[in-house]
Design a protein around this motif. Structure first.
Motif, PDB file in Angstrom:
ATOM      1  N   ALA A  86      72.622 -36.742  15.134  1.00 42.27           N
ATOM      2  CA  ALA A  86      74.466 -36.809  15.610  1.00 42.27           C
ATOM      3  C   ALA A  86      75.327 -38.840  15.523  1.00 42.27           C
ATOM      4  CB  ALA A  86      74.548 -36.546  16.791  1.00 42.27           C
ATOM      5  N   ARG A  87      74.410 -39.755  15.879  1.00 43.51           N
ATOM      6  CA  ARG A  87      75.433 -41.007  16.463  1.00 43.51           C
ATOM      7  C   ARG A  87      75.497 -41.228  14.825  1.00 43.51           C
ATOM      8  NH1 ARG A  87      74.038 -45.418  16.203  1.00 43.51           N
ATOM      9  NH2 ARG A  87      75.346 -46.683  15.904  1.00 43.51           N
ATOM     10  N   LEU A  88      74.433 -40.904  14.388  1.00 44.11           N
ATOM     11  CA  LEU A  88      74.447 -41.231  12.345  1.00 44.11           C
ATOM     12  C   LEU A  88      74.215 -40.408  11.450  1.00 44.11           C
ATOM     13  CD1 LEU A  88      71.124 -43.640  12.570  1.00 44.11           C
ATOM     14  CD2 LEU A  88      73.529 -44.470  12.672  1.00 44.11           C
ATOM     15  N   GLY A  89      75.601 -39.572  11.407  1.00 40.91           N
ATOM     16  CA  GLY A  89      75.531 -38.411  11.032  1.00 40.91           C
ATOM     17  C   GLY A  89      74.186 -37.955  10.184  1.00 40.91           C
ATOM     18  N   LEU A  90      72.800 -37.588  10.532  1.00 43.74           N
ATOM     19  CA  LEU A  90      71.632 -37.073   9.784  1.00 43.74           C
ATOM     20  C   LEU A  90      71.951 -35.845  10.119  1.00 43.74           C
ATOM     21  CD1 LEU A  90      69.500 -40.291  10.660  1.00 43.74           C
ATOM     22  CD2 LEU A  90      70.467 -40.020   8.618  1.00 43.74           C
ATOM     23  N   CYS A 119      59.696 -31.965   1.925  1.00 44.73           N
ATOM     24  CA  CYS A 119      60.737 -32.840   2.422  1.00 44.73           C
ATOM     25  C   CYS A 119      61.037 -33.948   2.474  1.00 44.73           C
ATOM     26  CB  CYS A 119      61.600 -31.828   2.968  1.00 44.73           C
ATOM     27  SG  CYS A 119      61.147 -32.029   4.802  1.00 44.73           S
ATOM     28  N   VAL A 120      59.848 -34.978   2.137  1.00 43.58           N
ATOM     29  CA  VAL A 120      59.797 -35.723   2.029  1.00 43.58           C
ATOM     30  C   VAL A 120      60.802 -36.604   1.177  1.00 43.58           C
ATOM     31  CG1 VAL A 120      57.668 -36.738   0.766  1.00 43.58           C
ATOM     32  CG2 VAL A 120      57.053 -37.162   2.166  1.00 43.58           C
ATOM     33  N   LYS A 121      61.144 -36.289   0.825  1.00 40.13           N
ATOM     34  CA  LYS A 121      62.587 -36.734  -0.150  1.00 40.13           C
ATOM     35  C   LYS A 121      62.782 -37.253   0.148  1.00 40.13           C
ATOM     36  CE  LYS A 121      61.345 -36.101  -5.216  1.00 40.13           C
ATOM     37  NZ  LYS A 121      61.506 -35.873  -6.705  1.00 40.13           N
ATOM     38  N   ASP A 122      63.412 -36.824   1.593  1.00 41.64           N
ATOM     39  CA  ASP A 122      64.955 -37.240   1.326  1.00 41.64           C
ATOM     40  C   ASP A 122      65.253 -37.089   3.251  1.00 41.64           C
ATOM     41  OD1 ASP A 122      65.186 -34.302   2.181  1.00 41.64           O
ATOM     42  OD2 ASP A 122      66.813 -33.377   1.421  1.00 41.64           O
ATOM     43  N   THR A 123      62.988 -36.875   3.104  1.00 43.97           N
ATOM     44  CA  THR A 123      63.916 -36.477   4.999  1.00 43.97           C
ATOM     45  C   THR A 123      62.416 -37.077   5.836  1.00 43.97           C
ATOM     46  OG1 THR A 123      64.240 -34.165   4.412  1.00 43.97           O
ATOM     47  CG2 THR A 123      62.916 -34.471   7.130  1.00 43.97           C
ATOM     48  N   HIS A 124      63.482 -37.893   6.725  1.00 40.75           N
ATOM     49  CA  HIS A 124      61.920 -38.592   7.609  1.00 40.75           C
ATOM     50  C   HIS A 124      61.535 -38.068   8.866  1.00 40.75           C
ATOM     51  CE1 HIS A 124      59.820 -41.780   9.785  1.00 40.75           C
ATOM     52  NE2 HIS A 124      60.224 -41.136  10.729  1.00 40.75           N
ATOM     53  N   GLN A 176      64.181 -45.650  15.063  1.00 39.87           N
ATOM     54  CA  GLN A 176      63.217 -44.697  13.462  1.00 39.87           C
ATOM     55  C   GLN A 176      64.711 -43.934  13.110  1.00 39.87           C
ATOM     56  OE1 GLN A 176      59.904 -42.326  13.382  1.00 39.87           O
ATOM     57  NE2 GLN A 176      59.321 -42.602  15.939  1.00 39.87           N
ATOM     58  N   THR A 177      65.627 -43.585  13.722  1.00 40.98           N
ATOM     59  CA  THR A 177      66.771 -43.366  13.015  1.00 40.98           C
ATOM     60  C   THR A 177      67.335 -44.296  11.882  1.00 40.98           C
ATOM     61  OG1 THR A 177      68.087 -42.947  15.017  1.00 40.98           O
ATOM     62  CG2 THR A 177      67.722 -40.638  14.057  1.00 40.98           C
ATOM     63  N   LEU A 178      68.147 -45.450  12.783  1.00 40.91           N
ATOM     64  CA  LEU A 178      68.036 -46.703  11.849  1.00 40.91           C
ATOM     65  C   LEU A 178      67.104 -46.891  10.721  1.00 40.91           C
ATOM     66  CD1 LEU A 178      69.086 -49.495  15.227  1.00 40.91           C
ATOM     67  CD2 LEU A 178      70.664 -47.493  13.016  1.00 40.91           C
ATOM     68  N   LEU A 179      65.557 -46.906  11.388  1.00 39.34           N
ATOM     69  CA  LEU A 179      64.989 -47.057   9.460  1.00 39.34           C
ATOM     70  C   LEU A 179      65.436 -45.597   9.054  1.00 39.34           C
ATOM     71  CD1 LEU A 179      62.989 -49.331   9.262  1.00 39.34           C
ATOM     72  CD2 LEU A 179      60.938 -47.525  10.164  1.00 39.34           C
ATOM     73  N   THR A 180      65.458 -44.548   9.001  1.00 37.15           N
ATOM     74  CA  THR A 180      65.889 -43.630   8.403  1.00 37.15           C
ATOM     75  C   THR A 180      67.084 -44.329   6.754  1.00 37.15           C
ATOM     76  OG1 THR A 180      65.086 -41.599   9.767  1.00 37.15           O
ATOM     77  CG2 THR A 180      66.474 -40.596   8.246  1.00 37.15           C
ATOM     78  N   LYS A 181      67.752 -44.124   7.415  1.00 38.74           N
ATOM     79  CA  LYS A 181      68.659 -44.486   6.635  1.00 38.74           C
ATOM     80  C   LYS A 181      68.680 -45.880   6.629  1.00 38.74           C
ATOM     81  CE  LYS A 181      73.557 -45.930   8.385  1.00 38.74           C
ATOM     82  NZ  LYS A 181      74.122 -47.291   9.118  1.00 38.74           N
ATOM     83  N   ARG A 182      67.858 -46.869   7.080  1.00 43.02           N
ATOM     84  CA  ARG A 182      67.919 -48.012   5.604  1.00 43.02           C
ATOM     85  C   ARG A 182      66.379 -47.627   4.411  1.00 43.02           C
ATOM     86  NH1 ARG A 182      66.400 -53.763   7.225  1.00 43.02           N
ATOM     87  NH2 ARG A 182      64.182 -54.057   6.268  1.00 43.02           N
ATOM     88  N   MET A 183      66.077 -46.189   5.065  1.00 44.52           N
ATOM     89  CA  MET A 183      65.243 -46.106   4.033  1.00 44.52           C
ATOM     90  C   MET A 183      65.792 -44.766   2.518  1.00 44.52           C
ATOM     91  SD  MET A 183      61.073 -45.014   5.163  1.00 44.52           S
ATOM     92  CE  MET A 183      62.121 -43.889   6.842  1.00 44.52           C
ATOM     93  N   GLY A 184      67.266 -44.841   2.917  1.00 44.30           N
ATOM     94  CA  GLY A 184      68.100 -43.989   2.070  1.00 44.30           C
ATOM     95  C   GLY A 184      67.872 -42.523   2.093  1.00 44.30           C
ATOM     96  N   LYS A 185      67.556 -41.991   3.321  1.00 42.11           N
ATOM     97  CA  LYS A 185      67.173 -40.989   4.013  1.00 42.11           C
ATOM     98  C   LYS A 185      68.158 -40.136   4.201  1.00 42.11           C
ATOM     99  CE  LYS A 185      62.234 -40.964   2.780  1.00 42.11           C
ATOM    100  NZ  LYS A 185      60.873 -40.418   3.637  1.00 42.11           N
TER     101      LYS A 185
END
Lengths: 394, 257
Positions: free
Chosen positions: A132-136, A188-193, A102-111
């Motif tokens: 933490a690993r992806l800096g989210l 916060c749905v625009k920038d948050t997964h 899900q965090t990889l997907l978060t990044k992929r969605m630009g969030k």
């Protein structure tokens, strides 16, 4: 006879598994659910994404986890017992599989931010770790009761850079943490997964989380072949929302193995529940005669949930999987038994599955059976609680 | 056309902006006195919240009110039974979460609401995609299905929602759960988007706290829904007379717009 090869495939267009699942959320969240569905379908068929997911789980998540023959316990019980060692995955449970995806997907969605709910803290710690690993940025909602039961996990999340928000509404446990995370997500749905931790919630979460956990079952089925066990007679896992069970069942859904989910007696949605709608899904829920959701009660914060994932409700309705309750007392002795006999301290959640196996050998589990236990998490987080209960009872 | 929509279109044609206060059924033993007070103060529609244990779209004020009401034993039946004693002709709409009517039985719930003079229903967690059965159940009982549109809803969905929405369209002013705020958020844009898709009356809710906000919103919307601000007053011990005064201040603001 039901054809076994149709179980645990994708849900229908509305996200339904039989009569369960679907999408029951505020209109404000619908666009995010639709966006997530599209993003997941694309990512999950993209070899580049899948390669990254598997690479991260290997290099960072500690996969594949081994299957351990539990030899002394097997000899004691008179069965062949194997454990899929999700306790050895990074952060100490299967939860890492889902959050890496899900965090990889978060990044992929630009969030740039994730929020999560947590009960025992396992999913919260896993989410904080993957973030933490992806800096989210990461915020975790946790029932006030659970922040006390699982104080060290709160500190772990904070060490990992996450913000932990204690939830003081309702029963102040997992159910209310989900409510609060959903309320926050609207703003916060625009920038948050919303990194949901189990096979629950609105479509596509139950399906997506099962897919991201299915690596557990797929690894285990191959590992049992390599151990010359082949298809086990039974696969047993504990069930709160049901993500570890869904993950391991996915590897055996189309086999002859019995699939058995063990719920906490005080949170047994299959045993005590009826169809209802909560947290975005239609599933089995523990509720009163007026449709008010009742509070679950369990020694383990992770199983303290009045519902179950919709696919489990469907597997129960069709009879493909069986679900049974186990009480708190049996859980403590099972935890001690596995610790003493096998050198593995399981999470309290996992100990429910161990307790059921011990109870059922010679009954619904004939002696000589081969049984695969999903050892979903390690018990480090629970030792302080277990110590105080055992000392109080001594 | 459902009778609620006919009434609300007539109201709009008369040039009056609709004032829709929200009350939690069973919050206090005398909760209907607050409803009566609101009607005397100039409310055009009353929204009745039927409490649910897990109100995911509500902020802290309405959560607190729902818990207090549930502790008093409020149910769909008790709320309907109370409402049957109201003598006013002001339209009533119910707001509750889907599990309450799902558990009660959809067809039976529609009938129970109608028998309590409720002519509209807002089920905020019932998405357009899942609403078919409920819409069907409401058809024979003349209960209007009121849908929310959010700032995040794109034009395509706005049009689809407009196709099934009856009574009035509930425009959510902001991306938030119910509760206080200091401005009208995205309300203007949401109203314009809905207006482009339908000519149904459009009322704005979520975060309308003051008469000033209501007046501003009513310059482009057909009405306003005021919830948490009133519920907070009642939780803090306001009398029905206090609520009537509050409603009058909103009424005056709307009549001056």
């Amino acid at each position: 006879m039901t054809r076994v090869d149709t179980f645990m495939s994708a849900p229908d267009d509305r996200g339904r598994f039989g009569e369960f699942g679907g999408r029951f959320v505020a209109e404000a969240l619908m666009p995010a659910c639709l966006e997530l569905e599209t993003a997941f379908i694309e990512a999950w068929s993209d070899p580049v994404f899948l390669d990254e997911y598997h690479t991260v789980l290997r290099e960072f998540g500690g996969r594949p986890t081994p299957v351990t023959p539990l030899r002394r316990l097997s000899a004691l019980l008179g069965i062949e017992l194997y454990a899929k060692r999700e306790d050895l995955a990074h952060t100490g449970s299967h939860k890492i599989n889902n959050v890496v995806g899900q965090t990889l997907l978060t990044k992929r969605m630009g969030k740039t931010r994730v929020i999560a709910e947590t009960g025992a803290g396992q999913h919260g710690v896993a989410t904080a770790t993957a973030a933490a690993r992806l800096g989210l940025d990461c915020t975790v909602y946790m029932g006030e009761v659970d922040t006390k039961r699982q104080e060290l996990n709160v500190f772990r999340m904070e060490l990992l850079g996450a913000t932990v928000v204690p939830v003081s509404s309702g029963s102040r446990t997992l159910k209310d943490a989900v409510n609060e995370a959903m309320r926050e997500w609207v703003t916060c749905v625009k920038d948050t997964h919303y990194c949901l931790g189990s096979v629950m919630g609105p479509h596509p979460f139950p399906w997506m989380v099962r897919e991201m956990q299915s690596i557990v079952g797929h690894e285990a089925s191959q590992q049992l072949v390599d151990l010359n066990v082949g298809t086990p007679d039974a696969v047993v896992a504990c069930v709160g929302g049901g993500s570890n069970a869904a993950g391991i069942f996915a590897g055996f859904a189309n086999s002859t193995a019995r699939l058995i989910g063990i719920e906490a007696a005080g949170g047994s949605a299959v045993g005590l529940g009826s169809p209802g709608v909560l947290h975005g899904m239609r599933s089995l829920l523990i509720q009163d005669e007026f449709g008010q959701i009742e509070e679950a009660h369990s020694i383990s914060a992770g199983l303290d949930y009045p519902g179950i994932g919709p696919e489990h409700a469907h597997l129960a309705a069709t009879g493909r999987a069986e679900y049974y309750p186990i009480g708190d007392e049996d859980v403590l002795s099972a935890l001690q038994l596995l610790s003493e006999m096998e050198g593995i301290i399981p999470a309290l959640e996992t100990a429910h599955a161990v307790a059921w196996i011990v109870q059922e050998v010679g009954k619904s589990i004939p002696r000589g059976s081969s049984v695969l236990l999903n050892l979903s998490g390690r018990g480090d987080k629970d030792v302080a609680q277990v110590r105080s209960i055992l000392r109080a009872g001594a | 056309m459902k009778s609620l929509e006919t009434q609300l279109r007539t109201l709009r044609a008369s040039g009056r902006k609709a004032l829709v206060p929200y009350f939690v059924a069973g919050l206090t033993p005398d909760w209907l006195h607050y409803v009566d007070a609101a009607i005397h103060g100039g409310a055009d529609v009353i929204e009745i919240g039927i409490p649910f244990s897990d109100p995911m779209m509500d902020g802290v004020v309405i959560q607190e009110a729902a818990m207090r009401s549930l502790a008093r034993g409020t149910t769909l039946d008790s709320a309907c039974s109370d409402l049957r004693s109201l003598t006013s002709s002001v339209p009533l709409v119910a707001m509750t979460y889907y599990n309450i009517i799902h558990h009660y039985g959809l067809l039976k719930a529609a009938g129970a609401l109608r028998a309590a003079h409720v002519t509209g229903a807002i089920i905020p967690d019932l998405t357009l995609e899942e609403s078919g059965e409920w819409v069907h159940c409401c058809a024979s009982d003349d209960v209007a299905n009121i849908f929310l549109t959010a700032p995040s809803t794109d034009e395509d969905r706005v049009a689809k929602i407009a196709n099934v929405c009856e009574g009035f369209s509930y425009a959510s002013a902001r991306m938030a759960v119910t509760g206080k705020s200091t401005d009208e958020g995205d309300a203007h844009r949401v109203v314009d988007t809905i207006r482009a898709a339908t000519d149904i009356p459009i009322y704005v809710g979520i975060g309308i706290t003051t008469p000033g906000q209501a007046q501003e919103v009513s310059s482009y919307a057909d009405g306003v829904i005021v919830g948490s601000a009133l519920v907070q007053q009642i939780l803090s011990g306001a009398t029905p007379q206090d609520i009537e005064a509050t409603i009058r201040s909103f009424r005056q603001a709307l009549d001056q717009s």
